[in-house]
Design an enzyme around this catalytic site. Structure first.
Site, PDB file in Angstrom:
ATOM      1  N   LYS A 171      57.381  35.892  75.076  1.00  0.00           N
ATOM      2  CA  LYS A 171      58.447  36.356  75.870  1.00  0.00           C
ATOM      3  C   LYS A 171      57.999  37.734  76.545  1.00  0.00           C
ATOM      4  O   LYS A 171      57.045  38.131  76.241  1.00  0.00           O
ATOM      5  CB  LYS A 171      59.909  36.569  75.316  1.00  0.00           C
ATOM      6  CG  LYS A 171      60.288  35.279  74.562  1.00  0.00           C
ATOM      7  CD  LYS A 171      60.928  34.207  75.488  1.00  0.00           C
ATOM      8  CE  LYS A 171      61.014  32.868  74.843  1.00  0.00           C
ATOM      9  NZ  LYS A 171      62.272  32.661  74.168  1.00  0.00           N
TER      10      LYS A 171
HETATM   11  C1  LIG Z   1      63.152  31.942  73.409  1.00  0.00           C
HETATM   12  C2  LIG Z   1      64.665  31.611  73.882  1.00  0.00           C
HETATM   13  C3  LIG Z   1      65.587  31.566  73.135  1.00  0.00           C
HETATM   14  C4  LIG Z   1      65.828  31.937  71.719  1.00  0.00           C
HETATM   15  O1  LIG Z   1      65.214  32.948  71.371  1.00  0.00           O
HETATM   16  P1  LIG Z   1      64.487  33.335  69.936  1.00  0.00           P
HETATM   17  O2  LIG Z   1      64.138  34.753  70.007  1.00  0.00           O
HETATM   18  O3  LIG Z   1      63.391  32.276  69.610  1.00  0.00           O
HETATM   19  O4  LIG Z   1      65.668  32.930  69.046  1.00  0.00           O
HETATM   20  C5  LIG Z   1      66.869  31.069  73.660  1.00  0.00           C
HETATM   21  N1  LIG Z   1      67.074  30.858  75.203  1.00  0.00           N
HETATM   22  C6  LIG Z   1      65.887  30.591  75.853  1.00  0.00           C
HETATM   23  C7  LIG Z   1      65.912  30.321  77.224  1.00  0.00           C
HETATM   24  C8  LIG Z   1      64.705  30.937  75.237  1.00  0.00           C
HETATM   25  O5  LIG Z   1      63.559  31.071  76.154  1.00  0.00           O
END
Ligand SMILES: *Cc1c(COP(=O)(O)O)cnc(C)c1O
Length: 383
Positions: free
Chosen positions: A191
């Site tokens: 991310k």
């Molecule tokens: C990564 C992601 C999540 C979940 O995040 P985590 O930190 O992996 O629990 C939720 N929604 C979207 C669109 C994502 O890309």
């Protein structure tokens, strides 16, 4: 120079990768030598810096992006018989968050040009049971918040954002993190910034923020450090919560990462411009459209492939290029078909797109030459 570019031609290229430097490592090590590994001072410090970065009044740190989405559902008091509208082209966690609270996710289709949640489809899904709309800034591009907000206001339903892709982006109305009533972020390594695992919710509503702080701490109103500071042992569990806390090591890393984020987003935007320029010579491969005035954070660089996507995927993976597919529409997952009776045909635009899309490598440390390599491999694969 020629040596490193020869190496670059065969080096495995992931679709996303974190950037960690020596200062980041030192910041984590310092916390390890301190008194507080969790519920310590770095948590509030990271929350304040994050809220300031976005321009939001409050930021609540949690253990991952899924917990952030769950906390938003809890803050609104979402429960059984409630419906929550989500786009189907997202990570399953967006919809799962509603299910955790016993509610029913209702899947909206997406816009064919941007693959962002389609406001008209949202409107068509509203029923007397609808209690929230979660917009997803797919690939890093902010949704059409003015149109979504108008629908939300008309029906008096809170508009929330799954902004896990779009930290650092924005619109003329403001930065991501302020575009919806509550906004969820993830700090997973792929991310925009990472704390290993981690998440955050931003909001201007002090009451929701306070509910989420209780929720992340088992539903208990004071944490370990607050009790120690007050010299008190008494505590009460006022709601059913979870242990969704983020550690001080993670918050120290997040604080460092946040300082570098604007530079990283700029680099992602440069790489996207380069992709767009070079892909003009590959007509079978079309990047997704960008809305007028949007500042796209480019968590992903998604293209539509006009020829056999599976073959293109396999060929690129075969040459060490980490392409991916984001996403299988959530309503087609076996759990959702079995539990909520969803089925193919419910969201035709997303279903068609999911057969054609490919996420190309995109991360700040990528070189211009990496983009050229990906585009050349694509051109060969579609030929
Ligand atoms: C990564 C992601 C999540 C979940 O995040 P985590 O930190 O992996 O629990 C939720 N929604 C979207 C669109 C994502 O890309």
């Amino acid at each position: 120079m020629s040596d490193s570019s020869a190496g670059a031609a065969s080096r495995p290229l992931p679709y996303g990768r974190q950037s960690i430097d020596e200062e980041d490592i030192q910041a984590v090590v310092e916390v390890l030598r301190s008194d507080w590994l969790t519920t310590g001072p770095k948590v509030a410090e990271f929350e304040r810096a994050f809220a300031n970065f976005c321009g939001a009044a409050e930021a609540v740190a949690v253990s991952n992006g899924t917990a952030a989405l769950h906390a938003m559902m809890f803050a609104l008091g979402i429960g059984p018989t409630d419906e929550v509208i989500v786009p189907t082209l997202t990570f399953a966690a967006t919809a799962n968050a509603a299910v955790f609270q016993g509610a029913r996710p209702v899947f909206a289709d997406v816009d064919p040009e941007t693959l962002l949640i389609d406001p008209a489809s949202v409107e068509s899904r509203i029923t007397p049971q609808t209690r929230a709309i979660i917009a997803v800034d797919y690939a890093g591009q902010p949704c059409d918040y003015p149109a979504l907000q108008a629908i939300a206001d008309r029906h008096q339903i809170p508009l929330l954002a799954d902004a896990c892709h779009s930290l650092g982006g924005g619109t003329p109305a403001g930065r991501v993190g302020t575009l919806a009533a509550m906004n969820a972020f993830s700090f997973h390594p792929v991310k925009p910034l990472t704390t290993g695992e981690g998440g955050m919710v931003t909001t201007n509503d002090a009451n929701w923020a306070s509910r989420m702080r209780v929720f992340r701490n088992h539903g208990i109103t004071t944490d370990h450090r607050q009790r120690e500071q007050n010299g008190a042992w008494f505590y009460e569990m006022v709601d059913l919560g979870f242990n969704y806390r983020l550690t001080d090591m993670q918050c120290a890393l997040g604080l460092r990462q946040l300082k570098k984020l604007p530079h990283w987003v700029q680099r992602r935007q440069q790489l996207a411009d380069l992709y767009r320029e070079q892909l003009k010579s590959v007509p079978a491969v079309t990047p997704l459209a960008v809305r007028a005035g949007a500042s796209h954070a480019y968590h992903l660089f998604v293209v539509r492939v006009g020829s056999d996507r599976q073959r293109v995927f396999t060929e690129l993976r075969g040459s060490g290029i980490g392409v991916n597919v984001h996403y299988i529409p959530v309503h087609l997952h076996p759990f959702y078909q079995r539990t909520f009776g969803t089925h193919p045909g419910l969201c035709p635009v997303a279903e068609t797109a999911s057969q054609q899309i490919l996420s190309l490598p995109m991360f700040p440390a990528m070189q211009d030459a990496d983009v050229e390599r990906v585009v050349q491999a694509l051109a060969q694969a579609v030929a």
